[in-house]
Design an enzyme around this catalytic site. Structure first.
Site, PDB file in Angstrom:
ATOM      1  N   ALA A  47       0.847  -1.193   0.000  1.00  0.00           N
ATOM      2  CA  ALA A  47       0.000   0.000   0.000  1.00  0.00           C
ATOM      3  C   ALA A  47       0.883   1.244   0.000  1.00  0.00           C
ATOM      4  CB  ALA A  47      -0.885  -0.020   1.234  1.00  0.00           C
ATOM      5  N   GLY A  51      -1.213  -5.555  -0.679  1.00  0.00           N
ATOM      6  CA  GLY A  51      -2.115  -5.226  -1.781  1.00  0.00           C
ATOM      7  C   GLY A  51      -1.521  -5.611  -3.133  1.00  0.00           C
ATOM      8  N   GLU A  98      -2.304  -9.138  -3.544  1.00  0.00           N
ATOM      9  CA  GLU A  98      -3.750  -9.286  -3.769  1.00  0.00           C
ATOM     10  C   GLU A  98      -4.111  -8.959  -5.214  1.00  0.00           C
ATOM     11  OE1 GLU A  98      -4.825  -6.819  -0.304  1.00  0.00           O
ATOM     12  OE2 GLU A  98      -6.029  -8.528   0.346  1.00  0.00           O
ATOM     13  N   GLU A 103       0.430  -7.913   6.135  1.00  0.00           N
ATOM     14  CA  GLU A 103      -0.487  -6.977   6.806  1.00  0.00           C
ATOM     15  C   GLU A 103      -0.464  -7.073   8.325  1.00  0.00           C
ATOM     16  OE1 GLU A 103      -1.104  -8.464   3.987  1.00  0.00           O
ATOM     17  OE2 GLU A 103      -2.125  -7.084   2.632  1.00  0.00           O
TER      18      GLU A 103
END
Ligand code: NAI
Length: 647
Positions: free
Chosen positions: A62, A101, A104, A124
């Site tokens: 992120a 992310g 992901e 995370e």
């Protein structure tokens, strides 16, 4: 240049994210990806899409500048789901790291190719949150329950080879990544496409598996909630449909993101990022550090030498006589043998580490080294004698450092020609493991020396904190206050075992008394005795009473507690009660939380004084000292962060 661009290779589209330095998923990148999906879906000439990143890595996570702020549209789950549901298959081409992310995003693609040295993961939990864009739900479908639990609850990334074994990626590429991805894209019409993840069945696990995993993680997490909440997301992913599991994960993510643990962990994250490069030293060139020497091969000297060897520096180890040289080298061999045993080093690497150490009793060997770290006995006369020799023999630009814990570095450096190159470098034991390095310049230390000390910390992978000169510097000064406060609680009638239990409950691995029993009570005792002998008024502590009665800790069979032979479990001691005039029958009843608050409050109070005296530069530095040197639970952010959040 837009952060997301589209190019063509025949009927294959190549989407490139170019958002230096690590292609973080900023709002602009998310929007760019969503626009790319729309544009490419509308283009009938495109058969498949390759997603790659420019620069040194795939999307590494992120955007830290968006941390702690409300999420901005488009949200990552929407981007991820748009890619997953596109009319064209997307192929992720991963180099460097695909983390959080970034991974992901890759999970939304129909295929994942990665270079052999790439890594993927969902870190995370290390920031107090869970994946928020399907990381848990998709990972468990690809890798199965056990691997997904391991990956998500530890946050540890895995290399491409392992990721392939786990089914997280489809292919490891040795040569040209983009070429391989485009070739795969062109070949897709000849292949059967794998089913999209939402349509694949989730694996199942029985109750016993989840209960067991929960017990294991609770023990490891010591109060940290994110790993357990991540486990709950994974369990939900096996027990409900895809959409329900996604909704559950997102809700957990949003809740944790706004919570105190995530806020504390972000604070630590930013403090750690800032620590190695202080603004005050920007533009100050560091001296090249290519060779090093350590004086003294005891506990600290051997650990420091190991840290230097781990960073690739050749090391000369100086001791008093040949027998001590041999002991020093043996200490180092033990450290590396331990690393081999734990699977951290290969036999060959350990041999190479030792081969790079030259033991000697002759200071003449130091004529050309760039850096010397002194770790001899904590005795001013002995240390001064060492530095007098170093001053005569070393190059005038060589950095000369002391690892003293309590002596005044100014006094050690007295009489040294060119004191600008002298500095305190306070390592923590074991020095090759502990991340903290207190950097203690004297008023005469030059900027280049200071900059070099920070550069050394970066080379060794340490977290450096600058400390001014006072007794114990930042860390041991707070430790002294913490122990004094713990003794004050005992004097007020709190049970020793309750105080330790309170600090364990707070998140420390050990309470203050158990920790002293492990490390030995005699070191601090001798230091206080030294101060008393020098005429200073040092009040008698409870610890002193125990040492005078022969109770030095585990090594003498008992300290604050009794121990059965061969057993490290602390047992309440009648002898201690008698020596300290305690009456266990009338022990004060207090809840664990208020005991911990009082002890952490004392640490923060001492920290505030340290700040006001200019010994520490920032309160976050004090938090780093406590977290990396003294076992303060990271997810609580440190004593200063706690004090600031209480108001
Ligand atoms: P130690 O007693 O294990 O090792 C000291 C070594 O220095 C011995 O091997 C001794 O033979 C050698 N030595 C003594 N005089 C010498 C000389 N003139 N030339 C060469 N070698 C000499 O002590 P330890 O625990 O390693 O401590 C060393 C220094 O590190 C002390 O200043 C101590 O305060 C500091 N320190 C200790 C920490 C700890 O946890 N033990 C933590 C941080 C700093």
């Amino acid at each position: 240049m837009p952060v997301v661009s589209i190019a063509r290779e025949g009927n294959v589209a190549v989407v490139t994210i170019d958002n230096p330095p690590v292609n973080a998923l900023s709002q602009a990148v998310r929007q760019g990806l969503l626009d790319a999906v729309t544009a490419l879906d509308a283009d009938p000439a495109v058969v498949a899409v390759v997603l790659q990143c420019a620069g040194r890595t795939f999307v590494a996570g992120a955007d830290v500048s968006e941390f702690g702020k409300p999420p901005q549209e488009p949200h990552l789950p929407d981007v991820v789901s748009a890619i997953e549901n596109t009319a064209r298959p997307w192929i992720a081409a991963i180099h460097g790291s695909a983390l959080g992310g970034g991974f992901e995003l890759a999970l939304a693609c129909r295929f994942r190719l990665a270079l052999a040295d790439a890594s993927v993961g969902l870190p995370e939990v290390t920031l107090g949150i869970v994946p928020g864009a399907g990381g848990t739900v998709r990972t468990i479908r690809l890798a199965g329950v056990e691997a997904a639990v391991d990956l998500v609850t530890t946050g540890k990334p895995v290399r491409a080879g392992r990721a392939l074994e786990l089914g997280l990626i489809d292919e490891v590429v040795d040569a040209d990544l983009l070429e391989a991805a485009v070739a795969l894209a062109k070949d897709l019409p000849n292949r059967t496409l794998p089913e999209p993840l939402p349509q694949r069945p989730a694996p199942v696990a029985d109750d016993a598996f989840w209960t067991d995993a929960e017990a294991r993680i609770t023990k490891r997490a010591r109060g940290e909630i994110a790993p357990l909440r991540a486990l709950a997301c994974l369990r939900r992913a096996t027990e409900s449909d895809f959409v329900t599991a996604m909704t559950f994960e997102r809700a957990t993510f949003l809740e944790l993101r706004a919570g105190p643990q995530a806020s504390a962990l972000r604070h630590v994250f930013f403090a750690e990022r800032a620590a190695p490069k202080p603004a005050a030293l920007s533009g100050v060139p560091a001296l090249p550090l290519r060779t090093a020497a350590v004086i003294g091969g005891g506990t600290m000297g051997a650990g420091i030498a190991a840290a230097l060897r781990d960073a690739g520096l050749p090391v000369i180890l100086i001791e008093r006589d040949e027998a001590a040289v041999a002991r020093g080298i043996a200490n180092l061999s033990d450290i590396f043998a331990g690393a081999v045993k734990r699977g951290r080093l290969t036999d060959a690497a350990a041999e190479a580490r030792i081969a790079g150490v030259a033991g000697s009793t002759d200071y003449a060997a130091l004529a050309d080294v760039d850096l010397v770290i002194e770790a001899v006995f904590e005795d001013l006369a002995v240390k001064r004698d060492v530095f007098a020799k170093l001053g005569r023999i070393c190059r005038t630009d060589a950095i000369l450092a002391t690892n003293t814990s309590y002596l005044d570095p100014r006094e050690i450096a007295e009489g040294l020609a060119n004191p600008a190159r002298f500095i305190g470098l306070h390592f923590f034991s074991p020095a090759n493991v502990m991340k903290l390095l207190e950097i203690v310049p004297t008023p005469e230390t030059g900027d280049a020396t200071l900059a070099s000390a920070f550069a050394l910390a970066r080379m060794l992978g340490k977290i450096p904190v600058r400390s001014g000169i006072c007794e114990g510097f930042i860390g041991n000064r707070i430790l002294k206050r913490y122990r004094a406060e713990a003794e004050a609680l005992v004097r007020q009638g709190h049970a020793i075992a309750s105080i330790d239990a309170a600090m364990r409950h707070y998140g420390f691995a050990m309470g203050p008394f158990e920790a002293q029993d492990l490390g030995g009570l005699d070191i601090a005792f001798l230091q206080r005795e030294g101060a008393r002998a020098a005429g200073r008024n040092v009040p008698e502590t409870l610890g002193d009473t125990l040492v005078r009665a022969g109770r030095k800790g585990q090594k003498s069979g008992g300290g604050w507690y009794d121990y059965n032979v061969g057993d490290r479990r602390p047992l309440p001691s009648d002898e201690v009660a008698r020596l300290l005039c305690l009456d266990p029958a009338t022990a004060v009843e207090a809840d664990l939380g208020s005991i911990a608050d009082r002890l952490v409050g004392a640490m923060a109070d001492e920290g505030a004084t340290i700040l006001s005296e200019g010994i520490a530069e920032k309160s976050s530095d004090i938090d780093l000292v406590e977290i990396h040197g003294y076992g303060f639970p990271r997810w609580r952010g440190g004593p200063m962060f706690q004090a600031a959040s209480d108001h």
